[in-house]
Design an enzyme around this catalytic site. Structure first.
Site, mmCIF file in Angstrom:
data_model
loop_
_atom_site.group_PDB
_atom_site.id
_atom_site.type_symbol
_atom_site.label_atom_id
_atom_site.label_comp_id
_atom_site.label_asym_id
_atom_site.label_seq_id
_atom_site.Cartn_x
_atom_site.Cartn_y
_atom_site.Cartn_z
ATOM 1 C CB ILE A 1 16.048 -10.655 0.317
ATOM 2 C CG1 ILE A 1 15.269 -10.089 -0.974
ATOM 3 C CG2 ILE A 1 15.138 -10.648 1.586
ATOM 4 C CD1 ILE A 1 14.933 -11.169 -1.502
ATOM 5 C CG ASP A 2 15.647 -6.447 -3.350
ATOM 6 O OD1 ASP A 2 16.033 -7.344 -2.767
ATOM 7 O OD2 ASP A 2 14.627 -6.162 -3.565
ATOM 8 C CG ASN B 1 15.067 1.676 -1.747
ATOM 9 O OD1 ASN B 1 15.981 2.655 -1.391
ATOM 10 N ND2 ASN B 1 15.628 0.661 -2.801
ATOM 11 C CD GLU C 1 -2.238 1.615 0.712
ATOM 12 O OE1 GLU C 1 -3.419 0.694 -0.468
ATOM 13 O OE2 GLU C 1 -2.587 3.084 0.105
HETATM 14 O O1 F6P Z 1 12.294 -5.690 -2.215
HETATM 15 C C1 F6P Z 1 12.571 -7.069 -2.087
HETATM 16 C C2 F6P Z 1 12.131 -8.238 -3.134
HETATM 17 O O2 F6P Z 1 12.092 -9.730 -2.586
HETATM 18 C C3 F6P Z 1 12.980 -7.941 -4.449
HETATM 19 O O3 F6P Z 1 13.847 -8.746 -4.805
HETATM 20 C C4 F6P Z 1 12.128 -8.707 -5.587
HETATM 21 O O4 F6P Z 1 12.090 -7.949 -6.927
HETATM 22 C C5 F6P Z 1 10.855 -8.264 -5.312
HETATM 23 O O5 F6P Z 1 10.981 -7.979 -3.623
HETATM 24 C C6 F6P Z 1 9.464 -9.176 -5.513
HETATM 25 O O6 F6P Z 1 8.190 -8.526 -4.420
HETATM 26 P P1 F6P Z 1 6.943 -9.034 -4.507
HETATM 27 O O7 F6P Z 1 7.013 -9.141 -3.276
HETATM 28 O O8 F6P Z 1 6.090 -7.624 -4.731
HETATM 29 O O9 F6P Z 1 5.979 -10.081 -5.804
#
Ligand code: F6P
Length: 353
Positions: free
Chosen positions: A139-140, A116, A79
């Site tokens: 994790i990034d 971020n 959100e």
């Molecule tokens: O930002 C963390 C992360 O796990 C990224 O590595 C990945 O691209 C993204 O979230 C996946 O997000 P979602 O949970 O919206 O599929």
């Protein structure tokens, strides 16, 4: 120091989950309650809980026994209350709803644990007159202003173990194995797990790759009597459909696997690690980092240091203004010593030197 007894704080976890979120909630909440006598409230599902006024008072008991538990006891969501498209749908805008809810409960601060996007929203809330403190997780490892984010070390361990396992099957079948690793637009997780897992090729968004270089390198290994190779690929590398403006319909791992098989004639298989990288118990290093950041966050609140993010810098936990963090990305610098060291071990980054 002014008395902190009776101060009220809210905690939320937003964005993609990661190992260490509960350790951070525990670190913030226990320190706030036990050391500073504050009341602690947990908002459900990220900023959605703030908008919809969904929260629960957290007792010290609620925050016990969660240090090692994966995910987040508060739930999370993506959100974005300041998103323009949502702005006019409501009689009161979401930021106004949040302000009203925060004032109604009498919160002195909202702690926003996230990546971020969360730091951006936290900064906007601060500008909107709500006192916030940011706590970086992902994790990034791509949040500007902090050397490390919790979640990263656990994910490196998971991805490395996966690469280790793929190594043995690659060797048995003499195949080229492509492993796609998460990381959004940053290559930290791919680089670290690739080096730790002994990847022969590591492709990250920060180093543009050439198809021809991949082909030459893999065939050279083959000619040298190494019929299998491990190619570790970041999900965020550019694949041609993206470049041409056409909607990208293939994952990076699948695409790289396909072109390697086509170009080299060698049997190639992709593996997309996906959400396994975000699940499960945090590593000891992440438990420690999340606990340190959490405890320091409570201290920041007690000192009235709002509008800042608790960050890990040169082994110390320090405050960094959210204004500096918001909208910036920490990517892998091209001159990172680890890259040159890996190159010296004959790891290929897909580019000519
Ligand atoms: O930002 C963390 C992360 O796990 C990224 O590595 C990945 O691209 C993204 O979230 C996946 O997000 P979602 O949970 O919206 O599929």
């Amino acid at each position: 120091m002014a008395s902190t007894k009776g101060m009220k704080i809210g905690i939320l976890t937003a964005g993609g989950d990661c190992p260490g979120l509960n350790a951070a909630i525990r670190g913030i909440g226990k320190t706030a309650a036990l050391k500073y006598g504050m009341e602690v409230y947990g908002f459900s599902s990220g900023f959605l809980g703030l908008v919809n006024d969904e929260y629960k008072k957290l007792s010290v008991r609620d925050m016990s026994g969660i240090l090692t538990v994966g995910g987040t006891i508060l739930g999370t969501s993506r959100e974005k209350p300041f998103k323009k498209s949502d702005y006019n749908k409501y009689i009161r805008s979401k930021p106004e709803q949040i302000k009203e809810n925060v004032e109604k409960l009498g919160l002195d601060c909202v702690v926003c644990i996230g990546g971020n996007g969360t730091m951006k929203t936290a900064n906007k809330l601060q500008q909107h007159g709500i006192s916030v403190v940011g706590v970086p997780k992902t994790i990034d490892n791509d949040i500007w202003g902090t050397d490390r984010t919790f979640g990263f070390d656990s994910a490196v361990n998971i991805a490395t173990e996966a690469i280790d396992r793929i190594h043995t099957t690659a060797n048995s079948h003499k195949r080229i194995m492509v492993v796609e690793v998460m990381g959004h637009d940053a290559g930290w997780l791919t680089l670290y797990s690739g080096v730790a897992g002994g990847g022969d090729v590591i492709l990250i968004p920060e180093i543009p790759y050439e198809r021809e270089v991949l082909k030459e390198y893999i065939l050279k290994r083959y000619d040298e009597g190494k019929p299998y190779s491990i190619v570790v690929v970041a999900e965020g590398i550019e694949v041609p459909p993206k470049k041409s403006g056409v909607k990208r319909n293939k994952s990076a791992g699948n695409y790289i696997s396909e072109i390697i098989q086509k170009d080299t004639g060698l049997e190639t298989r992709p593996t997309i690690l996906g959400y396994i990288q975000r699940g499960g118990s945090p590593s000891p290093a992440d438990r420690i980092l999340a606990s340190e950041l959490g405890s320091y966050t409570a201290q920041m609140i007690s000192e009235g240091k709002f509008g800042q993010m608790a960050a890990s810098k040169n082994g110390k936990i320090v405050p960094v203004p959210l204004n500096d963090v918001a909208g910036r990305l920490k990517v892998v610098p091209g001159d990172l010593p680890l890259i040159n060291q890996a190159r010296a071990l004959d790891t290929c980054f897909g580019a000519r030197l």
